[in-house]
Scaffold this active site. Structure first.
Site, mmCIF file in Angstrom:
data_model
loop_
_atom_site.group_PDB
_atom_site.id
_atom_site.type_symbol
_atom_site.label_atom_id
_atom_site.label_comp_id
_atom_site.label_asym_id
_atom_site.label_seq_id
_atom_site.Cartn_x
_atom_site.Cartn_y
_atom_site.Cartn_z
ATOM 1 N N ASP A 121 -23.372 -17.281 12.791
ATOM 2 C CA ASP A 121 -22.904 -18.626 12.440
ATOM 3 C C ASP A 121 -23.782 -19.295 11.379
ATOM 4 O O ASP A 121 -23.511 -20.417 10.968
ATOM 5 C CB ASP A 121 -22.825 -19.510 13.695
ATOM 6 C CG ASP A 121 -24.182 -19.665 14.378
ATOM 7 O OD1 ASP A 121 -25.195 -19.125 13.869
ATOM 8 O OD2 ASP A 121 -24.241 -20.332 15.427
ATOM 9 N N ASP A 244 -37.374 -5.443 7.081
ATOM 10 C CA ASP A 244 -36.937 -6.690 6.433
ATOM 11 C C ASP A 244 -37.831 -7.862 6.840
ATOM 12 O O ASP A 244 -37.736 -8.937 6.268
ATOM 13 C CB ASP A 244 -35.471 -7.006 6.761
ATOM 14 C CG ASP A 244 -35.223 -7.124 8.253
ATOM 15 O OD1 ASP A 244 -35.512 -6.150 8.975
ATOM 16 O OD2 ASP A 244 -34.765 -8.183 8.703
ATOM 17 N N ASN A 245 -38.688 -7.639 7.835
ATOM 18 C CA ASN A 245 -39.628 -8.686 8.240
ATOM 19 C C ASN A 245 -41.046 -8.341 7.822
ATOM 20 O O ASN A 245 -42.013 -8.855 8.382
ATOM 21 C CB ASN A 245 -39.575 -8.897 9.759
ATOM 22 C CG ASN A 245 -38.210 -9.387 10.210
ATOM 23 O OD1 ASN A 245 -37.474 -9.985 9.441
ATOM 24 N ND2 ASN A 245 -37.865 -9.133 11.465
HETATM 25 P P1 AMP Z 1 -34.046 -11.642 11.866
HETATM 26 O O1 AMP Z 1 -33.902 -11.058 13.219
HETATM 27 O O2 AMP Z 1 -34.295 -13.122 11.882
HETATM 28 O O3 AMP Z 1 -35.051 -10.937 11.035
HETATM 29 O O4 AMP Z 1 -32.634 -11.494 11.160
HETATM 30 C C1 AMP Z 1 -32.045 -10.250 10.880
HETATM 31 C C2 AMP Z 1 -30.788 -10.467 10.062
HETATM 32 O O5 AMP Z 1 -29.784 -11.157 10.816
HETATM 33 C C3 AMP Z 1 -30.986 -11.307 8.799
HETATM 34 O O6 AMP Z 1 -30.159 -10.779 7.803
HETATM 35 C C4 AMP Z 1 -30.555 -12.672 9.240
HETATM 36 O O7 AMP Z 1 -30.163 -13.468 8.150
HETATM 37 C C5 AMP Z 1 -29.379 -12.335 10.146
HETATM 38 N N1 AMP Z 1 -29.130 -13.412 11.127
HETATM 39 C C6 AMP Z 1 -29.881 -13.724 12.200
HETATM 40 N N2 AMP Z 1 -29.359 -14.775 12.859
HETATM 41 C C7 AMP Z 1 -28.238 -15.140 12.205
HETATM 42 C C8 AMP Z 1 -27.249 -16.157 12.403
HETATM 43 N N3 AMP Z 1 -27.301 -17.033 13.405
HETATM 44 N N4 AMP Z 1 -26.235 -16.209 11.510
HETATM 45 C C9 AMP Z 1 -26.159 -15.350 10.484
HETATM 46 N N5 AMP Z 1 -27.046 -14.372 10.249
HETATM 47 C C10 AMP Z 1 -28.081 -14.262 11.093
HETATM 48 MG MG MG Z 2 -35.723 -11.199 9.292
#
Ligand code: AMP
Ligand code: MG
Length: 472
Positions: A121, A244-245
Site C-alpha cells: 500500500d 537491498d538493505n
Molecule cells: P524492506 O523490507 O523495508 O527492505 O522492503 C523490501 C521491499 O518491499 C522494498 O522494495 C520496499 O519498498 C517494499 N515494501 C515494503 N513495505 C511496503 C509497503 N507497505 N508498500 C509497498 N512496498 C513495500
Molecule cells: Mg529495504
C-alpha cells in the site's frame, strides 16, 4: 517562518532508467510528531512553523527545489534474488549539501504507492516509523554510521496491517540510498551503460579517487567491515541484511525487525521472518561478506577483461573476513579496557563472551560494569566471571587508564527492545512522553544518567519481546 531546504539533486539528473518520477501521495490530516533540529542545522535546513512542517514531511506539499523520485533497485532477500524491488513506499525528495560539506538524501518513507509498490500500500504505520526514528538516532549517538531521522508525522489515516493502525511518515536522511541491489538490478538486466554510470556516480559521491569498479569494491569492503564491527560491539542485530538493505556508503539502513541484545547469546535472532537464523547476531560478519560478494559479481559485468576482474575481485572479497576480524578486535579490546595489543587478547575476549553466554549475562550492562566492581553480578554464576577476571586483571596491568577506555567504548544506554515496544504502545494511545524521553536519554549513551536508570534494566519475564515483526 518558512521551511527552507537547500536542495541540490544529483540523482534526479541521472538517466531515467534509474528511477520513476513520483510525487508523495497526500494524506488526510498530518500532525508533526518530531522534528530533529540538530540534524536540520547540519543540513542547513531552516525550520518552518509546525503546520507547514507537518504538511511537508507528510508529503502534502512539496518544498521548493524538491524533485521527488522512487529509486529502482533489486536484491537478494534471504539469499533469493528478487529482480525488482525499488522504493515501494518511499520517495527521495532530493539532496542537500550540509554545513559539513557532505551530500545527503532526504527521503520520505511511508509516502504512498509508487510504480515499485507491487502488492503493498506504500504506507507505514506508526510503530516502525517511531522505531526507526529512535533506533537510528541512538545508533548515531553511539558513534556508528547510520541513516538518520529528520522528522516524523502522523498521517491522520489508518493503515491496514494485522489490525488497523495509525499511519505515519518518516523523513529519513542518508549519505545516499545506493544499495548493493542498485548495482544488481542493472547487472542482472545486462544494462552496462547504466551500471557504468552508476559506478562512476558512486565513486564520485562516496569514494572519490577510487580507481574504477574494483576501487569502489575496496571502499565498500572497508566501510562495511567497519560498520559490522560497530554493530557487533554494541550487540545490534539488523534482522534483514538483504542486499537491498546493504548501503554502499556503509551506513546502517532500513531498520525493520532490528534490536539490541539483552542477555548475550551469539545465536540471537529477533525477526519473526528469520526462521533459519540467517541474520543471527554472530552470522552478521559472514553475511556482510556474502553481500559484498554480490556487489563484486555485479561490478565485474562491466569489466573488459573478465578473468582479471574475477581474480582481483576475489582477492578483495577474500580479504574482508580478516579486516572484519581486525575491526572487531579493535572494538572489543577497547570494551575490556585495552589500548595495547597482545596476541592473547582475542582468546581473552572470546572467553569472556563464552562465559557471558553460559551465564545469561546482559551484553550492555556487563561491559559497562567492567569499569567498576559489579560485573560479576551479571552472571548466573558470578565465579565464572571471577575466573576470567584474574587473567584480565593481569593483562590490564600493562594499561594506563582502562576505565576511561571502557567508559568510552561501553554505552550505558541502548534502545532496549522492550522499551521501544512500550514506547510504541504508548504512542498508539496518543502518549508521546516515552518517545521523547528515549530520544533525550539515548542522545548521550556513554554518560551515566541516574534519573534514567530504569532504561538500563533488561526486560522482566513479562516484558520480553519475543519477535519483532517486519517494519511494513
Ligand atoms: P524492506 O523490507 O523495508 O527492505 O522492503 C523490501 C521491499 O518491499 C522494498 O522494495 C520496499 O519498498 C517494499 N515494501 C515494503 N513495505 C511496503 C509497503 N507497505 N508498500 C509497498 N512496498 C513495500
Ligand atoms: Mg529495504
Amino acid at each position: 517562518m518558512t521551511l527552507m531546504i537547500p536542495f541540490d539533486n544529483s540523482y534526479a539528473r541521472l538517466p531515467d532508467s534509474f528511477f520513476a518520477r513520483q510525487a508523495p501521495v497526500p494524506v488526510r490530516a498530518p500532525q508533526l510528531i518530531a522534528f530533529n533540529n540538530d540534524l536540520a542545522q547540519i543540513l542547513r535546513i531552516s525550520p518552518g512553523d509546525v503546520p507547514e512542517m507537518a504538511e511537508t514531511f507528510a508529503g502534502n506539499t512539496l518544498p521548493d527545489g524538491a524533485e521527488p523520485i522512487a529509486q529502482l533497485y533489486s536484491g537478494h532477500q534471504f539469499g533469493n534474488y528478487n529482480p525488482q524491488l525499488g522504493d515501494g513506499r518511499a520517495v527521495l525528495l532530493g539532496e542537500t549539501v550540509g554545513a559539513d560539506g557532505l551530500r545527503r538524501d532526504i527521503q520520505l518513507k511511508g509516502s504512498g504507492p509508487t510504480p515499485f509498490s507491487r502488492q503493498g500500500d506504500g504506507r507505514a504505520w506508526l510503530g516502525p516509523v517511531l522505531r526507526e526514528y529512535v533506533v537510528s538516532e541512538a545508533m548515531h549517538a553511539l558513534g556508528i554510521p547510520t541513516t538518520r531521522a529528520l522528522a516524523a508525522v502522523e498521517t491522520g489515516e489508518v493503515v491496514r496491517r494485522e489490525e488497523p493502525m495509525p499511519g505515519a511518515v518518516l523523513t529519513r536522511v542518508a549519505q545516499s540510498h545506493l544499495r548493493v541491489g542498485t548495482f544488481q538490478v542493472f547487472a542482472a538486466r545486462g544494462q552496462m551503460d547504466s551500471l557504468h554510470r552508476l559506478t562512476e556516480y558512486a565513486i564520485e559521491r562516496h569514494y572519490p579517487g577510487a580507481d574504477g569498479p574494483m576501487g569502489l569494491l575496496r571502499g565498500v569492503v572497508q566501510s562495511q567491515a567497519e560498520l559490522i564491527a560497530g554493530w557487533m560491539s554494541v550487540g545490534f542485530i539488523h534482522g534483514v541484511m538483504n542486499t537491498d538493505n546493504c548501503s554502499i556508503a556503509g551506513e546502517t539502513i532500513d531498520y525493520g525487525p532490528c534490536a539490541f541484545m539483552d542477555s548475550y547469546h551469539p545465536n540471537t535472532v529477533f525477526s519473526s521472518i528469520d526462521r533459519m537464523g540467517r541474520y543471527a547476531y554472530s552470522n552478521q560478519p559472514d553475511i556482510a561478506v556474502w553481500n559484498v560478494a554480490q556487489l563484486a559479481t555485479s561490478l565485474i559485468q562491466q569489466m573488459k577483461d573478465k578473468d582479471a576482474a574475477v581474480e582481483e575481485a576475489t582477492e578483495i572479497v577474500h580479504a574482508m573476513p580478516d579486516l572484519l576480524q581486525k575491526n572487531w578486535l579493535r572494538r572489543f579490546r577497547a570494551k575490556i579496557g585495552l589500548t595495547t595489543e597482545d596476541k592473547g587478547d582475542e582468546a581473552l575476549i572470546s572467553d569472556l563472551l563464552t562465559r557471558m553466554a553460559q551465564n545469561q549475562a546482559d551484553f550492555t550492562n556487563t561491559f559497562r560494569a567492567l569499569g567498576g566492581d559489579k560485573a560479576r553480578d551479571q552472571f548466573l554464576n558470578p565465579e565464572a566471571f571471577d575466573e576470567w577476571s584474574d587473567g584480565w586483571q593481569a593483562r590490564l596491568s600493562q594499561e594506563g587508564d582502562p576505565v576511561a577506555t571502557m567508559t568510552a567504548a561501553n554505552p550505558a544506554f541502548i534502545p532496549r527492545n522492550h522499551r521501544v515496544e512500550q514506547m510504541i504502545e504508548a504512542a498508539v494511545q496518543g502518549d508521546y512522553t516515552p518517545f521523547h524521553r528515549l530520544n533525550t536519554v539515548l542522545a548521550q549513551p556513554y554518560e551515566d544518567q541516574p534519573e534514567a536508570d530504569d532504561l538500563t534494566r533488561p526486560p522482566t519475564k513479562s516484558e520480553v519481546v519475543h519477535a519483532t515483526f517486519c517494519g511494513t
